[in-house]
Design a protein around this motif. Sequence first.
Motif, mmCIF file in Angstrom:
data_model
loop_
_atom_site.group_PDB
_atom_site.id
_atom_site.type_symbol
_atom_site.label_atom_id
_atom_site.label_comp_id
_atom_site.label_asym_id
_atom_site.label_seq_id
_atom_site.Cartn_x
_atom_site.Cartn_y
_atom_site.Cartn_z
ATOM 1 N N THR A 194 0.806 -1.223 0.000
ATOM 2 C CA THR A 194 0.000 0.000 0.000
ATOM 3 C C THR A 194 0.837 1.270 0.000
ATOM 4 O O THR A 194 0.338 2.334 -0.374
ATOM 5 C CB THR A 194 -0.936 0.019 1.225
ATOM 6 O OG1 THR A 194 -0.140 0.057 2.423
ATOM 7 C CG2 THR A 194 -1.816 -1.213 1.242
ATOM 8 N N MET A 199 -3.169 4.365 9.667
ATOM 9 C CA MET A 199 -4.387 3.563 9.672
ATOM 10 C C MET A 199 -5.507 4.214 8.873
ATOM 11 O O MET A 199 -6.252 3.538 8.154
ATOM 12 C CB MET A 199 -4.840 3.316 11.112
ATOM 13 C CG MET A 199 -3.880 2.488 11.934
ATOM 14 S SD MET A 199 -4.532 2.212 13.602
ATOM 15 C CE MET A 199 -3.094 1.509 14.411
ATOM 16 N N LEU A 202 -4.616 3.952 5.281
ATOM 17 C CA LEU A 202 -4.702 2.542 4.906
ATOM 18 C C LEU A 202 -6.146 2.139 4.625
ATOM 19 O O LEU A 202 -6.425 1.343 3.712
ATOM 20 C CB LEU A 202 -4.119 1.684 6.020
ATOM 21 C CG LEU A 202 -3.840 0.215 5.721
ATOM 22 C CD1 LEU A 202 -2.805 0.078 4.614
ATOM 23 C CD2 LEU A 202 -3.363 -0.487 6.982
ATOM 24 N N ALA A 203 -7.077 2.702 5.400
ATOM 25 C CA ALA A 203 -8.487 2.394 5.171
ATOM 26 C C ALA A 203 -8.950 2.869 3.797
ATOM 27 O O ALA A 203 -9.853 2.268 3.189
ATOM 28 C CB ALA A 203 -9.334 3.038 6.266
ATOM 29 N N ALA A 206 -6.723 0.475 1.020
ATOM 30 C CA ALA A 206 -6.954 -0.974 1.008
ATOM 31 C C ALA A 206 -8.106 -1.351 0.094
ATOM 32 O O ALA A 206 -8.065 -2.382 -0.582
ATOM 33 C CB ALA A 206 -7.221 -1.470 2.433
ATOM 34 N N GLU A 218 -4.245 -9.273 1.921
ATOM 35 C CA GLU A 218 -5.033 -10.144 2.794
ATOM 36 C C GLU A 218 -4.138 -11.129 3.540
ATOM 37 O O GLU A 218 -4.391 -11.447 4.713
ATOM 38 C CB GLU A 218 -6.080 -10.881 1.972
ATOM 39 C CG GLU A 218 -7.182 -9.971 1.445
ATOM 40 C CD GLU A 218 -8.252 -10.743 0.685
ATOM 41 O OE1 GLU A 218 -8.028 -11.947 0.414
ATOM 42 O OE2 GLU A 218 -9.288 -10.140 0.373
ATOM 43 N N ALA A 221 -2.628 -9.133 6.283
ATOM 44 C CA ALA A 221 -3.620 -8.915 7.335
ATOM 45 C C ALA A 221 -3.811 -10.162 8.183
ATOM 46 O O ALA A 221 -4.008 -10.083 9.399
ATOM 47 C CB ALA A 221 -4.951 -8.483 6.711
ATOM 48 N N LEU A 270 -8.415 -1.834 13.941
ATOM 49 C CA LEU A 270 -8.151 -2.089 12.525
ATOM 50 C C LEU A 270 -9.371 -2.657 11.825
ATOM 51 O O LEU A 270 -9.643 -2.333 10.663
ATOM 52 C CB LEU A 270 -6.965 -3.037 12.385
ATOM 53 C CG LEU A 270 -5.596 -2.425 12.688
ATOM 54 C CD1 LEU A 270 -4.515 -3.488 12.681
ATOM 55 C CD2 LEU A 270 -5.258 -1.323 11.693
ATOM 56 N N LEU A 274 -10.910 -1.149 8.460
ATOM 57 C CA LEU A 274 -10.644 -1.882 7.226
ATOM 58 C C LEU A 274 -11.817 -2.712 6.725
ATOM 59 O O LEU A 274 -11.930 -2.959 5.533
ATOM 60 C CB LEU A 274 -9.430 -2.790 7.413
ATOM 61 C CG LEU A 274 -8.098 -2.091 7.717
ATOM 62 C CD1 LEU A 274 -6.980 -3.109 7.871
ATOM 63 C CD2 LEU A 274 -7.749 -1.081 6.635
ATOM 64 N N THR A 277 -13.971 -1.555 3.828
ATOM 65 C CA THR A 277 -13.376 -1.658 2.487
ATOM 66 C C THR A 277 -13.518 -3.062 1.912
ATOM 67 O O THR A 277 -13.190 -3.286 0.747
ATOM 68 C CB THR A 277 -11.877 -1.312 2.545
ATOM 69 O OG1 THR A 277 -11.181 -2.351 3.253
ATOM 70 C CG2 THR A 277 -11.644 0.011 3.241
ATOM 71 N N ALA A 279 -11.714 -5.497 2.847
ATOM 72 C CA ALA A 279 -10.360 -6.011 2.657
ATOM 73 C C ALA A 279 -10.020 -7.238 3.486
ATOM 74 O O ALA A 279 -9.910 -8.326 2.946
ATOM 75 C CB ALA A 279 -9.352 -4.891 2.900
#
Length: 543
Positions: A194, A199, A202-203, A206, A218, A221, A270, A274, A277, A279
């Motif tokens: 990314t 954070m 990232l949201a 992602a 993934e 994650a 998180l 996330l 999304t 993700a």
Amino acid sequence: MNGWLQHLPMLPIATPLMAGALLVLLKESRRKTRLALSFASVLFQIFVAYQLLLMTTGHMPDLWPQNIAVYLVGDWPAPFGIVLVADRLAAVMLLLCSILGLAALIYSTARWERAGVHFLPLFQLLLMGLNGAFLTGDLFNLFVFFEVLLGASYGLMLHGTGEMRVTAGLHYIATNLAASFLLLIGIALIYGVTGTLNMADLAIRAGQLTGADRRLFEAAAAILGIAFLTKAAAWPLNFWLPNAYGHACAPVAAVFSIMTKVGIYALLRLGSLLLPTGAPAAFGGEWMFPLGVATLIFGAIGILATQQAERLIGYCVIMSSGTLLAALGMPGVALTGPALFYLLTSVLALGAFYMLIEMIERTRSFGADVLAVSLEAFDLDDPESPDRSDDVVGVAIPAAMAFLGMAFFCCALLVAGLPPLPGFVAKLSLLSAALQTSATDTPSLAAWTLVAAVLLSGLAGIIALSRTGIRLFWTAEDIVVPRLRVSEAGSVSLLLLSCIALAIWAGPVMDFLEETALLLDRPQSYIDAVMSHQPVRALGGMP
């Protein structure tokens, strides 16, 4: 923004850091000064946490219009600089951590802060790491604060003496080093895919990943999820906890009761950012719910199988983690508010329980022998020493056995979830919300599974704690009435009174936590607050 209030998000980290540094410089002989500095630090952290909690309810609209405090460390805007973020969830965790830290520090003044070296500096660094983990807005600094709190916990875990403590401590250290290694791998993979570790940013990014990048994200994650689940003591990665926590000295074990919740906090934080999304399945109910139920069952079996009170509390910690993981793994946010209420209750109750059991052990000759060995190892029983045994143990409180019995009864009610204490309110709210999660009139299989697991684990807790109470108070033939210092009884009373306060004001507290859950379900406000926050120099002020 002017005034010291704009620096509030930084103070829970800077305060214990500076206090710890000063404590290292002060000689051990200056005990009163060291204790005064330690208490001033923790009390100030409580004040700051309370102010941040007020801020999240709209008491400082001029500073943070969205009721989310954002602090740009180095005055670099997100996502390029280090960001600290204090929303409702972070403020609640900060206040919980500081209250628990105050109780543990009060308890340690009776003996433990002298049974070894550098207890007070390590204690401050542990609080710094915990506060930083709750406040950080990027993954790399989450890893940094994890390492700070773990590094301090390694020293505190080995504080004192005893072969069993060293053995359990080495297992604890090895397990957490492995989890930290996984965490670092996951963070590196996420950054490689990314290009960001913030954070909020990232949201955003992602959800835009596709193809191989999406699959690699993934996988990263999932690695992060394993690391967080290890730190949250999820089955089967929790074999280290009962021995490690059970053999730590009482005030350290009390603070450790919140450390498993840091892993759960990271999963919740998180996941809330996330999951919208689409993700990472690693942070959703697909994995969290079954692991939570398995952890809950494992903890229930453990408390029935063990005969040692310290290990029994460790399995209670595992049960609390399992309950939270299962509840947060359910669809929607209906269970998030009750789960947070349960988190508050369980941390306070288990922290009090660890300190209480150490006092109860003194009623038996074996516990008295262990205490004598610890005192002798650090010259605390020398009649010529100013820290001799009478000074360490302190003035006996009236009706010591009555206090121990009533406190044990309260802790048992809290852990088992029986009325009228808030453990019952928390579990009842959880089960009621679980049965209402289905879109139809019939509750889902997952809801009935959670209800059955919680009720059966509560029954196991009643059986195990009743058996332990009978063994400790009724069947022992060589009970020694202990001399309890007021500070020891006061620290346990502080946590139990906090639980009683939660029961009295359960309605307003639950409303606040349910609003917190709704805000977590709408992460756009968090993302906007972080990404739109301007540096001080951009506003024409002084950085």
